[in-house]
Design a protein around this motif. Sequence first.
Motif, PDB file in Angstrom:
ATOM      1  N   ALA A  62      -6.115  -2.741  -1.678  1.00 34.76           N
ATOM      2  CA  ALA A  62      -6.270  -3.633  -2.834  1.00 34.76           C
ATOM      3  C   ALA A  62      -4.916  -4.192  -3.275  1.00 34.76           C
ATOM      4  CB  ALA A  62      -6.940  -2.874  -3.979  1.00 34.76           C
ATOM      5  N   LEU A  63      -3.877  -3.333  -3.248  1.00 35.47           N
ATOM      6  CA  LEU A  63      -2.557  -3.805  -3.675  1.00 35.47           C
ATOM      7  C   LEU A  63      -2.018  -4.853  -2.696  1.00 35.47           C
ATOM      8  CD1 LEU A  63      -0.179  -3.592  -5.648  1.00 35.47           C
ATOM      9  CD2 LEU A  63       0.800  -1.853  -4.161  1.00 35.47           C
ATOM     10  N   ALA A  64      -2.208  -4.613  -1.405  1.00 37.38           N
ATOM     11  CA  ALA A  64      -1.759  -5.578  -0.397  1.00 37.38           C
ATOM     12  C   ALA A  64      -2.460  -6.927  -0.612  1.00 37.38           C
ATOM     13  CB  ALA A  64      -2.027  -5.038   1.005  1.00 37.38           C
ATOM     14  N   GLU A  65      -3.748  -6.864  -0.892  1.00 40.78           N
ATOM     15  CA  GLU A  65      -4.514  -8.083  -1.194  1.00 40.78           C
ATOM     16  C   GLU A  65      -3.939  -8.786  -2.420  1.00 40.78           C
ATOM     17  OE1 GLU A  65      -7.145  -9.767   0.038  1.00 40.78           O
ATOM     18  OE2 GLU A  65      -6.785  -8.517   1.820  1.00 40.78           O
ATOM     19  N   TYR A  66      -3.714  -7.964  -3.453  1.00 36.43           N
ATOM     20  CA  TYR A  66      -3.281  -8.503  -4.741  1.00 36.43           C
ATOM     21  C   TYR A  66      -1.938  -9.217  -4.619  1.00 36.43           C
ATOM     22  CZ  TYR A  66      -3.266  -8.762  -9.811  1.00 36.43           C
ATOM     23  OH  TYR A  66      -3.312  -9.220 -11.099  1.00 36.43           O
ATOM     24  N   LEU A  67      -1.049  -8.653  -3.773  1.00 35.18           N
ATOM     25  CA  LEU A  67       0.270  -9.249  -3.589  1.00 35.18           C
ATOM     26  C   LEU A  67       0.185 -10.641  -2.978  1.00 35.18           C
ATOM     27  CD1 LEU A  67       2.362  -6.201  -2.347  1.00 35.18           C
ATOM     28  CD2 LEU A  67       2.935  -7.657  -4.281  1.00 35.18           C
ATOM     29  N   ARG A  68      -0.924 -10.916  -2.265  1.00 34.93           N
ATOM     30  CA  ARG A  68      -1.101 -12.230  -1.636  1.00 34.93           C
ATOM     31  C   ARG A  68      -1.855 -13.198  -2.540  1.00 34.93           C
ATOM     32  NH1 ARG A  68      -2.249 -10.374   4.551  1.00 34.93           N
ATOM     33  NH2 ARG A  68      -3.048  -8.543   3.499  1.00 34.93           N
ATOM     34  N   GLY A  69      -2.322 -12.688  -3.695  1.00 39.34           N
ATOM     35  CA  GLY A  69      -3.131 -13.504  -4.592  1.00 39.34           C
ATOM     36  C   GLY A  69      -2.305 -14.471  -5.428  1.00 39.34           C
ATOM     37  N   ALA A  70      -3.012 -15.330  -6.157  1.00 46.97           N
ATOM     38  CA  ALA A  70      -2.365 -16.390  -6.940  1.00 46.97           C
ATOM     39  C   ALA A  70      -1.550 -15.830  -8.098  1.00 46.97           C
ATOM     40  CB  ALA A  70      -3.435 -17.349  -7.471  1.00 46.97           C
ATOM     41  N   LYS A  71      -2.067 -14.782  -8.740  1.00 44.80           N
ATOM     42  CA  LYS A  71      -1.380 -14.224  -9.903  1.00 44.80           C
ATOM     43  C   LYS A  71      -0.020 -13.649  -9.493  1.00 44.80           C
ATOM     44  CE  LYS A  71      -4.091 -12.672 -13.792  1.00 44.80           C
ATOM     45  NZ  LYS A  71      -4.980 -11.632 -14.287  1.00 44.80           N
ATOM     46  N   ALA A  72      -0.039 -12.860  -8.412  1.00 44.85           N
ATOM     47  CA  ALA A  72       1.218 -12.277  -7.921  1.00 44.85           C
ATOM     48  C   ALA A  72       2.169 -13.389  -7.483  1.00 44.85           C
ATOM     49  CB  ALA A  72       0.949 -11.314  -6.771  1.00 44.85           C
ATOM     50  N   ALA A  73       1.627 -14.408  -6.833  1.00 46.89           N
ATOM     51  CA  ALA A  73       2.470 -15.509  -6.345  1.00 46.89           C
ATOM     52  C   ALA A  73       3.211 -16.173  -7.503  1.00 46.89           C
ATOM     53  CB  ALA A  73       1.602 -16.521  -5.603  1.00 46.89           C
ATOM     54  N   ALA A  74       2.500 -16.368  -8.627  1.00 42.09           N
ATOM     55  CA  ALA A  74       3.126 -17.003  -9.793  1.00 42.09           C
ATOM     56  C   ALA A  74       4.258 -16.130 -10.336  1.00 42.09           C
ATOM     57  CB  ALA A  74       2.071 -17.253 -10.866  1.00 42.09           C
ATOM     58  N   ILE A  75       4.016 -14.823 -10.393  1.00 43.07           N
ATOM     59  CA  ILE A  75       5.059 -13.911 -10.898  1.00 43.07           C
ATOM     60  C   ILE A  75       6.258 -13.917  -9.947  1.00 43.07           C
ATOM     61  CG2 ILE A  75       5.619 -11.484 -11.341  1.00 43.07           C
ATOM     62  CD1 ILE A  75       2.666 -11.105 -12.202  1.00 43.07           C
ATOM     63  N   ILE A  76       5.962 -13.824  -8.637  1.00 43.02           N
ATOM     64  CA  ILE A  76       7.040 -13.779  -7.643  1.00 43.02           C
ATOM     65  C   ILE A  76       7.900 -15.045  -7.737  1.00 43.02           C
ATOM     66  CG2 ILE A  76       7.502 -13.827  -5.155  1.00 43.02           C
ATOM     67  CD1 ILE A  76       4.966 -12.023  -4.838  1.00 43.02           C
ATOM     68  N   LYS A  77       7.228 -16.178  -7.906  1.00 47.34           N
ATOM     69  CA  LYS A  77       7.960 -17.452  -8.000  1.00 47.34           C
ATOM     70  C   LYS A  77       8.808 -17.528  -9.261  1.00 47.34           C
ATOM     71  CE  LYS A  77       7.221 -22.301  -7.376  1.00 47.34           C
ATOM     72  NZ  LYS A  77       6.426 -23.308  -8.084  1.00 47.34           N
ATOM     73  N   SER A  78       8.276 -16.975 -10.353  1.00 47.43           N
ATOM     74  CA  SER A  78       8.997 -17.062 -11.632  1.00 47.43           C
ATOM     75  C   SER A  78      10.317 -16.299 -11.586  1.00 47.43           C
ATOM     76  CB  SER A  78       8.121 -16.543 -12.762  1.00 47.43           C
ATOM     77  OG  SER A  78       8.062 -15.135 -12.734  1.00 47.43           O
ATOM     78  N   TYR A  79      10.481 -15.402 -10.615  1.00 47.09           N
ATOM     79  CA  TYR A  79      11.734 -14.670 -10.481  1.00 47.09           C
ATOM     80  C   TYR A  79      12.666 -15.308  -9.459  1.00 47.09           C
ATOM     81  CZ  TYR A  79      10.397 -10.919 -13.579  1.00 47.09           C
ATOM     82  OH  TYR A  79      10.067 -10.204 -14.684  1.00 47.09           O
ATOM     83  N   GLY A  80      12.322 -16.520  -9.030  1.00 45.88           N
ATOM     84  CA  GLY A  80      13.243 -17.247  -8.164  1.00 45.88           C
ATOM     85  C   GLY A  80      13.069 -16.977  -6.686  1.00 45.88           C
ATOM     86  N   TYR A  81      12.030 -16.278  -6.306  1.00 44.91           N
ATOM     87  CA  TYR A  81      11.774 -16.069  -4.872  1.00 44.91           C
ATOM     88  C   TYR A  81      11.058 -17.258  -4.281  1.00 44.91           C
ATOM     89  CZ  TYR A  81      12.736 -11.076  -5.414  1.00 44.91           C
ATOM     90  OH  TYR A  81      13.330  -9.878  -5.666  1.00 44.91           O
ATOM     91  N   GLY A  82      11.271 -17.492  -2.990  1.00 50.55           N
ATOM     92  CA  GLY A  82      10.449 -18.448  -2.255  1.00 50.55           C
ATOM     93  C   GLY A  82       9.260 -17.716  -1.666  1.00 50.55           C
ATOM     94  N   GLN A  83       8.297 -18.488  -1.186  1.00 46.16           N
ATOM     95  CA  GLN A  83       7.139 -17.831  -0.573  1.00 46.16           C
ATOM     96  C   GLN A  83       6.682 -18.538   0.678  1.00 46.16           C
ATOM     97  OE1 GLN A  83       4.133 -17.061  -3.578  1.00 46.16           O
ATOM     98  NE2 GLN A  83       4.152 -14.922  -2.919  1.00 46.16           N
TER      99      GLN A  83
END
Lengths: 223, 251
Positions: B230-251
């Motif tokens: 579930a966590l692996a799935e969640y990391l690929r989801g839209a919510k995680a993507a938005a958080i990851i991007k907000s910290y300056g990471y690319g995806q």
Amino acid sequence: MMDAADLAAIRLTLELAAVTTAILLVIGTPVAWWLARTRSVLKGAVGAVVALPLVLPPTVIGFYLLLLMGPHGPVGQLTQALGLGLLPFSFAGLVVGSVFYSLPFVVQPLQQAFEAIGERPLEVAATLRAGALDTFFSVVLPLARPGFVTAAVLGFAHTVGEFGVVLMIGGNIPEKTRVVSVQIYDHVEALEYAQAHWLSAGMVAFSFLVLFLLYSRKRGGMR
Amino acid sequence: MISAIRRVLAATVLALGVTHALAAEVQVAVAANFTAPMHKIAAEFERDTGHKARLAFGATGKFYAQIRNGAPFEVFLAADDTTPLKLEQEGATVAGSRFTYAIGKLVLWSAQPGVVDDKGEVLRRGAFAHLAVASPKTAPYGVAAMEVLRRLGVAEALAAKLVTGENIAQTHQFVASGNAELGFVALSQVWADGRLAGGSAWLVPAELHAPLRQDAVILAAGRDKPAARALAEYLRGAKAAAIIKSYGYGQ
């Protein structure tokens, strides 16, 4: 086998331990003497400060030393004002950290040795009109010699075994702050287990030998 | 009275049992540079799925050694793409579970404004006592930092000024406390809400070092754990993507 970096780490560690022990004997002797003789209300507080490194995690000591000796800390501002620069990431910084970290291992054996002398020899010296300094060097020092040996050995060995404080204020610089314990940590992290074994087994052997000699001497009553 | 207590106890046990069946725990090893976003993602993950992520942060190389020696981590978020691949080749992961969750950005940062210019010229001038980098032996951001220094041709000149943090978090701490005037850290550590949180920085151009592709993988210990999947799935989801991007990471 050990490489040049390992040997440099060993040399640096021995230097650090030697300098630290020498400084601690100079600072620790008057402190221990005062603690052994005083009836001051401050005895408890000073004794507690001396013993703090025994119970504090090295991370706490390292963290506060990093802040205190940093450019915004009082110690850092003092060393900068004196033109000494900043202490973290330098050999001098490690010495300062080690002196504090190993303080109880030198002061406590000295204090016990001084206390064991008791009043009598000092009174006798006084009736022979010996001055305070004369008494200290002619009576106290010889009688407290086993305590000095214990203090020096424990201070040296404990500094050799230091890790957490060095990791936090050292910055892992070859030949300046990369001591054996940090070098071992690096080897283990980089999966260089063979080199880690050489150094680690060396530390075990060294530590055992030091403690064995220390405790054999005490049991045998050799002075 | 006693029967009342027993009833409460029974209800509590039942309730705990029920939550336990629905919500599991997942042990996660997280690269130090991903600390801040992962705290946020884990909180959202817990809210959305009921699963609890127990996070451990550290250097990727250290986690590798711990995992190879039986550490009970179920999901591993590394700071590079080579370590998860290596674990996969050694059969320590769930096959096919490896994916890139973020692309890290390296930044030369000082806690003081005006120290680092936006071209990184400060490195050529060399007018500082200490430059902090993460250990190139164990931390991918340290490898990238050393690569940048070599490409700029200043590696030799600055060698004596390097101080090494055990991982990127300690490196940041050296710079944040001012003990090192500047250092190479992860953008995520100094970036908040779309801008620099303080000090001065040079965002290192991506062509100066190999891309910091950060891969995640489900480890062997997480094989039959729904929470790990579930966590692996969640990391690929839209919510995680938005958080990851907000910290300056690319995806």
